[in-house]
Design an enzyme around this catalytic site. Structure first.
Site, PDB file in Angstrom:
ATOM      1  N   LYS A  12     -12.404  -3.973  -6.152  1.00  0.00           N
ATOM      2  CA  LYS A  12     -13.269  -2.796  -6.196  1.00  0.00           C
ATOM      3  C   LYS A  12     -12.504  -1.522  -6.534  1.00  0.00           C
ATOM      4  O   LYS A  12     -13.065  -0.582  -7.067  1.00  0.00           O
ATOM      5  CB  LYS A  12     -14.075  -2.642  -4.911  1.00  0.00           C
ATOM      6  CG  LYS A  12     -13.297  -2.621  -3.618  1.00  0.00           C
ATOM      7  CD  LYS A  12     -14.275  -2.448  -2.455  1.00  0.00           C
ATOM      8  CE  LYS A  12     -13.860  -3.198  -1.211  1.00  0.00           C
ATOM      9  NZ  LYS A  12     -12.543  -2.839  -0.666  1.00  0.00           N
TER      10      LYS A  12
ATOM     11  N   LYS B 202       0.812  -1.219   0.000  1.00  0.00           N
ATOM     12  CA  LYS B 202       0.000   0.000   0.000  1.00  0.00           C
ATOM     13  C   LYS B 202       0.847   1.272   0.000  1.00  0.00           C
ATOM     14  O   LYS B 202       0.331   2.343  -0.309  1.00  0.00           O
ATOM     15  CB  LYS B 202      -0.964  -0.003   1.196  1.00  0.00           C
ATOM     16  CG  LYS B 202      -2.078  -1.046   1.037  1.00  0.00           C
ATOM     17  CD  LYS B 202      -3.257  -0.752   1.957  1.00  0.00           C
ATOM     18  CE  LYS B 202      -4.557  -1.306   1.416  1.00  0.00           C
ATOM     19  NZ  LYS B 202      -5.023  -2.537   1.912  1.00  0.00           N
TER      20      LYS B 202
ATOM     21  N   LYS C 137      -7.345 -10.772 -10.090  1.00  0.00           N
ATOM     22  CA  LYS C 137      -8.645 -10.917  -9.447  1.00  0.00           C
ATOM     23  C   LYS C 137      -9.446  -9.626  -9.604  1.00  0.00           C
ATOM     24  O   LYS C 137      -8.884  -8.544  -9.773  1.00  0.00           O
ATOM     25  CB  LYS C 137      -8.490 -11.273  -7.969  1.00  0.00           C
ATOM     26  CG  LYS C 137      -8.070 -10.133  -7.077  1.00  0.00           C
ATOM     27  CD  LYS C 137      -8.329 -10.492  -5.628  1.00  0.00           C
ATOM     28  CE  LYS C 137      -8.281  -9.264  -4.736  1.00  0.00           C
ATOM     29  NZ  LYS C 137      -9.427  -8.355  -4.930  1.00  0.00           N
TER      30      LYS C 137
END
Ligand code: ATP
Ligand code: MG
Length: 336
Positions: free
Chosen positions: A206, A115, A203
């Site tokens: 969102k 992140k 994958k």
């Protein structure tokens, strides 16, 4: 009574992948175990603010909690629903655990590395949220936390923090069960990953920018049809399940099995020998549209008031349990 604890961040609308891969299995788990386990379902609003919120936070919280009910969660006295920030003990225990956790351990967290990679500036919350997560778990002596593999490291960290604390102060915390044993106990299909429609090697997520890559739970039948009809496939020319060579087609077969709640093998057999990808896409688009339409209809029957009533009861319960545990911890540090 042992506790199972779960929370999904409320930053944005969820994808069909989140729903089929996380929410449906969680609801199944809760319905199976809620006679003999405490089930804590919380909206991690404090975890959500470590990154931007898409939409309105209170509305996102209400919507996300409605999803559990629309997905078939059977409520009973063992199921407790609460907002993290309405139970201040989470924040206070997090601070105290910050004084137990080690920088070395936190710096090794893969999620933090992912992140923060390439970013000029990263907020402290992104670094520290695993400690808040430890507080979320340890306040309730929760042993089972159904998470994906990306969160295993944080469960291990929680165990290490609890062990370190208990060694010094006595058995205050219950350690969560090791991740692998959790997966076994909960019989979750951890490998289940709905793929990105445009890039099926990845994958569905969102936060992916491309709208055509993901199906959102609020999509209309037209949007769903458009997205599935334009899904990336391959040039093999056979409808078969082969995630390695034909991830796009395999993903569609997988989705169709899940939205119809039938074994994947049955869907594979139905299409064996078929070659027209367009036919498969049309069928999957129709099935997903029906699935989401039914889901949205159920959702519309759940009122905001119903959620508020649940939250009020859940937060009274959570504050009581959490404050008791916090008090034990404060006493250990001579803060009380
Ligand atoms: P982000 O892009 O913000 O990371 P995400 O879609 O990956 O979003 P998370 O918030 O990381 O979602 O995860 C929420 C839950 O959904 C987790 O339990 C995760 O394992 C599950 N999940 C996420 N994506 C998928 C997917 N494509 N298929 C199945 N389960 C998924
Ligand atoms: Mg993710």
């Amino acid at each position: 009574m042992k506790t199972i604890l779960t929370g999904i961040r409320v930053n944005s609308e969820l994808t069909l992948g989140n729903f089929l891969g996380a929410m449906v299995p969680m609801v199944r788990l809760a319905n199976t175990h809620s006679a003999d386990y405490r089930i804590n379902i919380f909206a991690p609003d404090l975890h959500s603010i470590i990154s931007d919120i898409d939409g309105d936070l209170p509305a996102n919280i209400t919507r996300s909690l409605k999803y559990y009910l629309a997905a078939g969660l059977n409520l009973n006295d063992n199921i407790h629903v609460y907002r993290q920030s309405r139970v201040p003990a989470h924040s206070e225990l997090c601070w105290i655990l910050n004084c137990v956790a080690s920088m070395g351990d936190l710096s090794r967290m893969t999620q933090y590395k992912d992140k923060s990679e390439g970013k000029e500036s990263v907020n402290v919350g992104i670094f520290d949220y695993p400690v808040l997560m430890a507080a979320d778990i340890l306040l309730y002596d929760a042993e089972y936390i159904p998470v994906g593999e990306d969160q295993f490291q944080h469960i291990e960290l929680t165990r290490r923090i609890a062990e370190k604390f208990n060694k010094k102060f006595g058995d205050v915390f219950t350690l969560p069960v090791e991740p692998k044993a959790q997966i076994k106990f909960m019989q979750l299909n951890d490998g289940l990953r709905i793929r990105d429609l445009q890039n099926p090697e990845k994958k569905m997520s969102k936060s992916t920018a491309s709208e055509n890559s993901k199906i959102m739970l609020s999509d209309t039948p037209d949007q769903i049809k458009k997205k599935i009809m334009s899904a990336t496939t391959d040039s093999v020319g056979k409808i078969q399940y082969d995630m390695f060579n034909q991830p796009g087609i395999s993903n569609l077969l997988q989705i169709d099995a899940l939205v119809n709640d039938i074994p994947l093998q049955d869907v594979i057999s139905t299409w064996a020998g078929e070659t027209h990808y367009g036919d498969l896409k049309q069928k999957v688009a129709a099935d997903v549209a029906t699935f989401i339409d039914n889901f949205q209809r159920k959702l519309a029957t759940i009122s905001d008031d119903e959620i508020l009533t649940l939250l009020e009861a859940g937060e009274a319960y959570a504050n009581e349990i959490a404050n008791n545990k916090l008090h034990e911890v404060q006493k250990a540090f001579h803060l009380r």
